[in-house]
Design an enzyme around this catalytic site. Structure first.
Site, PDB file in Angstrom:
ATOM      1  N   SER A 114     -18.453 -12.688   1.082  1.00  0.00           N
ATOM      2  CA  SER A 114     -18.753 -11.681   0.060  1.00  0.00           C
ATOM      3  C   SER A 114     -18.726 -12.332  -1.319  1.00  0.00           C
ATOM      4  CB  SER A 114     -17.737 -10.540   0.146  1.00  0.00           C
ATOM      5  OG  SER A 114     -17.912  -9.838   1.353  1.00  0.00           O
ATOM      6  N   HIS A 169     -21.611 -12.190  -3.269  1.00  0.00           N
ATOM      7  CA  HIS A 169     -23.001 -12.500  -3.623  1.00  0.00           C
ATOM      8  C   HIS A 169     -23.850 -11.234  -3.746  1.00  0.00           C
ATOM      9  CE1 HIS A 169     -21.710 -16.480  -2.630  1.00  0.00           C
ATOM     10  NE2 HIS A 169     -21.596 -16.205  -1.352  1.00  0.00           N
ATOM     11  N   ASP A 214     -20.441 -20.760   8.242  1.00  0.00           N
ATOM     12  CA  ASP A 214     -21.459 -19.780   8.650  1.00  0.00           C
ATOM     13  C   ASP A 214     -22.249 -20.284   9.854  1.00  0.00           C
ATOM     14  OD1 ASP A 214     -20.815 -18.015   6.589  1.00  0.00           O
ATOM     15  OD2 ASP A 214     -22.330 -18.790   5.224  1.00  0.00           O
ATOM     16  N   HIS A 237     -20.573 -20.534  -4.826  1.00  0.00           N
ATOM     17  CA  HIS A 237     -19.174 -20.301  -4.435  1.00  0.00           C
ATOM     18  C   HIS A 237     -18.214 -20.864  -5.459  1.00  0.00           C
ATOM     19  CE1 HIS A 237     -21.463 -20.311  -0.635  1.00  0.00           C
ATOM     20  NE2 HIS A 237     -20.702 -19.284  -0.390  1.00  0.00           N
TER      21      HIS A 237
END
Lengths: 331, 331
Positions: A55, A57, A110, A219
């Site tokens: 989260s 973004h 991811d 990030h």
């Protein structure tokens, strides 16, 4: 740093509830999971298209759930991959028997978790394909990746894959057009300020009043180069130059461009950047089919922007222009 | 404070060119004027609906130009009213012989200049009506206004008046529905940080790390009350309480709500606020017809938000739901 939050530990959970509260007829949250799906998922006769990631973004990714784009989006904690279990549950909830395409930004966590989730779903007889987006031209390897990072170009992949799936295309075709975007898109970003995570409450890197950071990711990781403050035109020239060097397009090529805000940048400034970007496209004899300007892939409250250029052919133009009805993007 | 700009003196001019460069088929800039209009203005057989004000509130107002909303928007310098000449030229460019409704936020300069422009246009036989929006429940008089300020509720006026004009209604009818919104809407805002204007380059008011400002406007003017830092839920309770006290709605009333970001607020935080806002609507037995969340009426890079509640009847619901196709809002 001050934020409009309650307990930092609850911010993702409360954000997701706030999104469903805004679009109760369109979004549904999977029980006990930080996954949002279309209220009507799985959609009969259609390949599912899903994405997810850390989260912070927003509106990525859940803002792109809806007709013509995503069927589901998994939200990890801030800047942290969703778990394989979470992703597996999302994939299964979005499979109507036609299979599911997972759009994955290229970060190690991811990629690993989506891979595991795909194997788990396959054991339940769900056909799964993955496309890994790596549009960031700034770095070959980073703190979080081997190979290039996936950033704002991901939104074009959502749009194209979602439109193809909405046409009723089969999974391999949806994956093919998604890969076509990945092969033709490049992005480069910069920051005037670091973002501040809810948990840490302070900047993840320090920048002086006369400095900016080029080649940042999404990030809060520092960029590839620190430079003295530049004008908007100089910044746009630098970002666009890096992207065009990477893409190496022929004169006359049609493109779609994005000026993306990083979350804390006033829209006024994004349009100042877009003015120069469009001049540069003209200087390079590139034909702009569409120019997007806005906050598509943010990094919390970071001030800064990224420039994305995607070469498009007739097929991609048609899919990018196709109708979509999502909270964050309508066509 | 760093910004993505070139010379501060050029920021409005360059922003407008950047907007037209993003939407060349939809927006047109009047020669030598900081006014954008629909590319096809004036639209035959339709009342024109226009607005304008100081810059720095993007996407307000030019982002709302298009089918079903505005025909034109005038951009003053940052936080400064457009001139009467500018406004007169806009009104004339948007008149197809059916008259023009001017949507004016209640600031002294805006009201005065729109009034003068209306008189100038009337001398050229343009029928002009004005509606003055004053939705801010925080203050009765302020640095810039006598009476309440016009803030985010203005967007609902654009939507409703634009939809009515698109139906082919006559000027008095378009003005009537616009006034109906004004009579039924209230907004209250807060800030975690001051905005920074391009010209000045530093905050217009100072806030400590443990403070926030309640009842702020959209021009960096200080609020009505400084308070110790609060949680998102406490902030939402305070803002919503003030709006509901002002509107004094009956149980069961249908409403449309807006959580509006002030420009520098991450979308994540706006959804956290919306979660609590929707709980409060439920607690007060208000029926939410639609919940808007996003940056609609900003104040440059200010971190903060406002909460808007508008009571709606069948007529307003239909006009708010009607199709619109603008850069910043699609329905």
């Amino acid at each position: 740093m001050k934020k409009l939050i309650n307990d930092p530990a609850d911010v993702v959970d409360e954000m997701l509830d706030g999104m469903v509260a805004a679009y109760p007829e369109r979004l549904r949250r999977l029980d006990g999971n930080e996954v949002l799906v279309r209220a009507d998922a799985p959609v009969d006769g259609k390949v599912g298209v899903v994405s997810g990631g850390g989260s912070g973004h927003e509106p990525t990714h859940a803002g792109y759930i809806g007709d013509g784009m995503l069927d589901g989006a998994a939200a990890g904690e801030v800047f942290t991959s969703p778990t394989a279990d979470q992703l597996n549950e999302m994939v299964q909830a979005c499979d109507a028997g036609e299979g599911v395409l997972c759009v994955v930004k290229n970060y190690e966590g991811d990629v690993m978790n989506f891979e595991t989730a795909g194997e788990m779903a396959a054991m339940e007889d769900v056909e799964v394909e993955q496309v890994v987006v790596n549009d960031d031209v700034a770095v070959e390897d980073s703190l979080y990746t081997s190979g290039r990072r996936g950033v704002c170009g991901t939104i074009l992949v959502h749009k194209v894959a979602g439109a193809k799936a909405a046409e009723g295309a089969e999974l391999s075709e949806v994956a093919r057009v998604a890969e076509k975007v990945v092969d033709n898109v490049g992005t480069m970003g910069m920051a005037l300020t670091s973002c501040v995570t809810p948990e840490k409450g302070e900047p993840t890197f320090d920048l002086g009043e006369d400095e900016l950071e080029l080649g940042i990711g999404i990030h809060g990781e520092p960029g590839t180069e620190r430079a003295d403050m530049m004008s908007a035109d100089e910044i746009t020239d630098h970002l666009t130059g890096k992207v065009l060097d990477d893409l190496d397009l022929d004169a006359g090529q049609e493109v779609v461009t994005i000026v993306n805000g990083m979350g804390g940048t006033p829209m006024m400034e994004l349009f100042v950047v877009n003015r120069r970007l469009q001049e540069l496209m003209d200087d390079h004899d590139l034909q702009v089919h569409d120019a997007w300007v806005g906050d598509y892939m943010t990094s919390l409250d970071m001030m800064g922007c990224s420039v994305t250029v995607c070469a498009v052919d007739d097929e991609l133009k048609e899919l990018l222009d196709a109708s979509a009805n999502t909270p964050a993007l309508k066509r």
